[in-house]
Design a protein around this motif. Structure first.
Motif, PDB file in Angstrom:
ATOM      1  N   VAL A  73      54.214 -69.078   4.387  1.00 38.93           N
ATOM      2  CA  VAL A  73      55.062 -68.722   5.074  1.00 38.93           C
ATOM      3  C   VAL A  73      54.687 -67.061   4.761  1.00 38.93           C
ATOM      4  CG1 VAL A  73      57.265 -67.591   5.841  1.00 38.93           C
ATOM      5  CG2 VAL A  73      57.215 -70.071   4.979  1.00 38.93           C
ATOM      6  N   PRO A  74      54.318 -66.219   4.619  1.00 34.57           N
ATOM      7  CA  PRO A  74      53.694 -64.958   4.599  1.00 34.57           C
ATOM      8  C   PRO A  74      51.915 -65.491   4.817  1.00 34.57           C
ATOM      9  CG  PRO A  74      54.482 -65.416   2.531  1.00 34.57           C
ATOM     10  CD  PRO A  74      54.839 -66.427   2.397  1.00 34.57           C
ATOM     11  N   TRP A  75      51.316 -66.375   5.271  1.00 34.17           N
ATOM     12  CA  TRP A  75      50.034 -66.387   4.850  1.00 34.17           C
ATOM     13  C   TRP A  75      50.072 -66.610   6.320  1.00 34.17           C
ATOM     14  CZ3 TRP A  75      45.663 -65.526   4.475  1.00 34.17           C
ATOM     15  CH2 TRP A  75      44.027 -65.868   5.297  1.00 34.17           C
ATOM     16  N   MET A  76      51.334 -67.122   6.988  1.00 35.13           N
ATOM     17  CA  MET A  76      50.918 -68.185   9.095  1.00 35.13           C
ATOM     18  C   MET A  76      51.650 -66.372   9.255  1.00 35.13           C
ATOM     19  SD  MET A  76      53.332 -71.900   8.492  1.00 35.13           S
ATOM     20  CE  MET A  76      53.159 -71.534  10.361  1.00 35.13           C
ATOM     21  N   PHE A  77      52.259 -65.957   8.516  1.00 37.13           N
ATOM     22  CA  PHE A  77      52.205 -64.008   9.607  1.00 37.13           C
ATOM     23  C   PHE A  77      51.026 -63.376   9.310  1.00 37.13           C
ATOM     24  CE2 PHE A  77      53.056 -59.850   8.380  1.00 37.13           C
ATOM     25  CZ  PHE A  77      53.334 -58.790   9.066  1.00 37.13           C
ATOM     26  N   PHE A  78      50.171 -63.684   8.197  1.00 39.06           N
ATOM     27  CA  PHE A  78      48.810 -62.693   8.345  1.00 39.06           C
ATOM     28  C   PHE A  78      47.769 -63.661   9.815  1.00 39.06           C
ATOM     29  CE2 PHE A  78      44.754 -62.793   7.122  1.00 39.06           C
ATOM     30  CZ  PHE A  78      44.387 -61.374   6.505  1.00 39.06           C
ATOM     31  N   ALA A  79      47.835 -64.469   9.361  1.00 37.42           N
ATOM     32  CA  ALA A  79      46.932 -65.404  10.734  1.00 37.42           C
ATOM     33  C   ALA A  79      47.499 -65.380  11.680  1.00 37.42           C
ATOM     34  CB  ALA A  79      46.860 -66.838   9.767  1.00 37.42           C
ATOM     35  N   SER A  80      48.433 -65.435  12.160  1.00 40.17           N
ATOM     36  CA  SER A  80      49.056 -65.140  13.497  1.00 40.17           C
ATOM     37  C   SER A  80      48.840 -63.848  13.857  1.00 40.17           C
ATOM     38  CB  SER A  80      50.428 -65.237  13.635  1.00 40.17           C
ATOM     39  OG  SER A  80      51.498 -64.279  12.924  1.00 40.17           O
ATOM     40  N   SER A  81      48.960 -62.945  13.032  1.00 35.62           N
ATOM     41  CA  SER A  81      48.589 -60.981  13.045  1.00 35.62           C
ATOM     42  C   SER A  81      46.769 -60.511  13.786  1.00 35.62           C
ATOM     43  CB  SER A  81      49.028 -60.644  11.729  1.00 35.62           C
ATOM     44  OG  SER A  81      50.662 -60.430  11.405  1.00 35.62           O
ATOM     45  N   VAL A  82      46.526 -61.502  12.529  1.00 34.27           N
ATOM     46  CA  VAL A  82      44.757 -61.798  13.071  1.00 34.27           C
ATOM     47  C   VAL A  82      44.655 -61.562  14.676  1.00 34.27           C
ATOM     48  CG1 VAL A  82      42.793 -62.309  12.249  1.00 34.27           C
ATOM     49  CG2 VAL A  82      43.911 -61.070  10.529  1.00 34.27           C
ATOM     50  N   GLN A  83      45.283 -63.408  14.531  1.00 36.15           N
ATOM     51  CA  GLN A  83      44.459 -64.313  16.010  1.00 36.15           C
ATOM     52  C   GLN A  83      45.710 -63.891  16.944  1.00 36.15           C
ATOM     53  OE1 GLN A  83      44.200 -68.054  13.555  1.00 36.15           O
ATOM     54  NE2 GLN A  83      43.096 -68.499  14.853  1.00 36.15           N
ATOM     55  N   ASP A  84      46.492 -63.136  16.799  1.00 34.94           N
ATOM     56  CA  ASP A  84      47.781 -63.085  18.299  1.00 34.94           C
ATOM     57  C   ASP A  84      47.448 -61.276  18.764  1.00 34.94           C
ATOM     58  OD1 ASP A  84      48.481 -65.327  18.206  1.00 34.94           O
ATOM     59  OD2 ASP A  84      50.524 -65.545  16.957  1.00 34.94           O
ATOM     60  N   CYS A  93      48.737 -56.523   7.536  1.00 39.51           N
ATOM     61  CA  CYS A  93      48.072 -56.897   9.173  1.00 39.51           C
ATOM     62  C   CYS A  93      48.361 -55.984  10.004  1.00 39.51           C
ATOM     63  CB  CYS A  93      49.425 -57.610   9.769  1.00 39.51           C
ATOM     64  SG  CYS A  93      49.437 -59.553   8.067  1.00 39.51           S
ATOM     65  N   LEU A  94      49.096 -55.005  10.489  1.00 39.88           N
ATOM     66  CA  LEU A  94      48.550 -54.062  11.218  1.00 39.88           C
ATOM     67  C   LEU A  94      47.725 -53.226  11.880  1.00 39.88           C
ATOM     68  CD1 LEU A  94      50.090 -52.439  14.279  1.00 39.88           C
ATOM     69  CD2 LEU A  94      50.267 -51.451  12.395  1.00 39.88           C
ATOM     70  N   GLY A 106      44.990 -51.567   4.063  1.00 34.19           N
ATOM     71  CA  GLY A 106      46.060 -51.824   5.137  1.00 34.19           C
ATOM     72  C   GLY A 106      45.911 -50.110   5.744  1.00 34.19           C
ATOM     73  N   ILE A 107      45.976 -49.293   5.244  1.00 35.17           N
ATOM     74  CA  ILE A 107      45.594 -47.770   5.376  1.00 35.17           C
ATOM     75  C   ILE A 107      44.848 -47.539   5.792  1.00 35.17           C
ATOM     76  CG2 ILE A 107      46.528 -45.647   5.267  1.00 35.17           C
ATOM     77  CD1 ILE A 107      48.132 -46.271   3.021  1.00 35.17           C
ATOM     78  N   VAL A 108      43.497 -47.591   5.281  1.00 28.42           N
ATOM     79  CA  VAL A 108      42.490 -47.369   5.558  1.00 28.42           C
ATOM     80  C   VAL A 108      41.733 -48.156   7.206  1.00 28.42           C
ATOM     81  CG1 VAL A 108      39.745 -47.998   5.742  1.00 28.42           C
ATOM     82  CG2 VAL A 108      40.922 -47.226   3.744  1.00 28.42           C
ATOM     83  N   PHE A 109      42.441 -49.324   7.162  1.00 24.22           N
ATOM     84  CA  PHE A 109      42.384 -50.047   8.302  1.00 24.22           C
ATOM     85  C   PHE A 109      43.228 -49.611   9.889  1.00 24.22           C
ATOM     86  CE2 PHE A 109      41.145 -54.468   6.742  1.00 24.22           C
ATOM     87  CZ  PHE A 109      39.666 -53.666   6.076  1.00 24.22           C
ATOM     88  N   ILE A 110      43.932 -48.826   9.416  1.00 23.27           N
ATOM     89  CA  ILE A 110      44.724 -48.526  10.417  1.00 23.27           C
ATOM     90  C   ILE A 110      44.323 -47.153  10.984  1.00 23.27           C
ATOM     91  CG2 ILE A 110      46.793 -46.601  11.075  1.00 23.27           C
ATOM     92  CD1 ILE A 110      49.031 -49.077   8.819  1.00 23.27           C
ATOM     93  N   ILE A 111      43.651 -46.131   9.732  1.00 26.76           N
ATOM     94  CA  ILE A 111      43.075 -45.284  10.591  1.00 26.76           C
ATOM     95  C   ILE A 111      40.904 -46.125  11.113  1.00 26.76           C
ATOM     96  CG2 ILE A 111      42.128 -42.782   9.967  1.00 26.76           C
ATOM     97  CD1 ILE A 111      43.244 -42.849   6.908  1.00 26.76           C
ATOM     98  N   VAL A 112      41.208 -46.436  10.916  1.00 29.16           N
ATOM     99  CA  VAL A 112      39.908 -46.954  11.606  1.00 29.16           C
ATOM    100  C   VAL A 112      39.637 -47.292  12.940  1.00 29.16           C
ATOM    101  CG1 VAL A 112      37.837 -48.822  10.933  1.00 29.16           C
ATOM    102  CG2 VAL A 112      38.375 -47.644   9.491  1.00 29.16           C
TER     103      VAL A 112
END
Length: 334
Positions: free
Chosen positions: A71-82, A153-154, A236-242
């Motif tokens: 279930v957590p993986w499905m959230f990660f996958a949908s966040s990236v693809q969608d 994910c964000l 995650g924080i680095v990715f948000i800044i980037v």
């Protein structure tokens, strides 16, 4: 801080987009919102059949071992693809009105997060049926790991959403990468099955500690070591800044694509300066033979000015209306 303040001003828009996505996700289907629970359950049946029955995975109650990680993986996958197509899906709205473009991937990830929280109802019901014991202190750590996964994910969604506007093939490449990453993450197997030589590379995957802590809490009933989440939180924080920097950078160079159209300066939503437009209007020779013979030289034209050095501003929150006779240039102005 300025970006955060602006996003806070558009919080109602984020909430509206999340509601729209949750309501429209399975709109028109017979089972409707029940697919939120049925979809992970069907995947659970398939993976359990393959890895527990056919491949004989040596884990007690393998369906629970898999479910708490799936279930957590499905959230990660949908966040990236969608998230990668969040701006492209709303390109008509992006072209017409101003709002922070980050709103779209934020709404997409938040919608997936709410969907995961609802699916956790099924997980807790399955825990009760299976008889697995969970420590209260471990459950208290669950919101922390959820927030860390949301941040991760964000951050990824912000990056891929901005890049996909220019690299349309990226959305298809991401589908393959997410599938490959699923097999490199301990979702269908445990970390104990990874060879020692591959463990350093395995640990570089930010989703590895996230999935392991979900499993520690809900499957093994342990209190996890939250320090292992520091890598995922940092990435995650680095990715948000980037991602935020990419958004701002691409907004400045995207006039040709107009998907990041920004009609706003510090105060103005729309600003038009000294615009002039002329059209060539040809003389009519007439339709009857007599008129064509008399006016056969009438093949010239005149330059008709429809916009003559017009300038105006529309401030944020204001509306503009154009009133005039036919042919005065209203449509041209718009």
């Amino acid at each position: 801080m300025k970006q955060l303040r602006e996003l806070y001003e558009y919080r109602e828009m984020i909430f509206s987009l999340v509601k729209k996505d949750l309501r429209g996700r399975y709109k028109g289907s017979v089972l409707g919102f029940l697919w939120t629970f049925i979809n992970p359950l069907l995947q659970l049946v398939v993976f359990t059949l393959v890895f527990s029955v056919i491949m004989k995975a040596g884990y007690e109650q393998y369906y629970m071992f898999l479910f708490v990680a799936l279930v957590p993986w499905m959230f990660f996958a949908s966040s990236v693809q969608d998230g990668s197509t969040s701006i492209l899906r709303e390109k008509d709205m992006v072209k017409k009105i101003y709002f922070p473009r980050e709103v779209l991937p934020i709404a997409t990830v938040t919608s997936g997060f709410v969907n995961m929280l609802l699916t956790f109802i099924v997980i807790f019901a399955a825990l009760l049926v299976s008889g697995r014991k969970v420590q209260f202190l471990g459950l208290a750590c669950l919101p922390v790991v959820m927030i860390v996964e949301y941040i991760l994910c964000l951050g990824i969604a912000l990056i891929v959403a901005s890049l996909t506007v220019y690299l349309r093939d990226l959305q298809y490449i991401l589908g393959i990468l997410v599938m490959a990453l699923q097999y490199m993450t301990p979702v269908m197997y445990g970390s104990d099955m990874v060879p020692d030589w591959a463990m350093p590379i395995f640990r570089l995957n930010p989703m590895t500690p996230v999935i392991e802590i979900y499993r520690d809490i809900l499957y093994y009933g342990n209190v996890p070591q939250m320090s292992s989440l520091l890598l995922a939180l940092f990435i995650g924080i680095v990715f948000i800044i980037v991602g935020e920097l990419l958004f701002k950078k691409l907004q400045r160079i995207s006039n040709r694509e107009r998907l990041f159209l920004n009609m706003k300066n510090e105060e103005n939503a729309i600003e038009v300066r000294d615009v002039t437009k002329t059209f060539k209007v040809y003389y009519d020779k007439g339709t009857e033979l007599k008129e064509k013979l008399l006016f056969w030289k009438r093949n010239r034209y005149e330059n008709r000015v429809v916009l003559d050095h017009i300038s105006f501003e529309v401030k944020k929150g204001e509306a503009i209306g154009l009133v005039g006779k036919n042919g005065c240039g209203k449509s041209t102005t718009l």
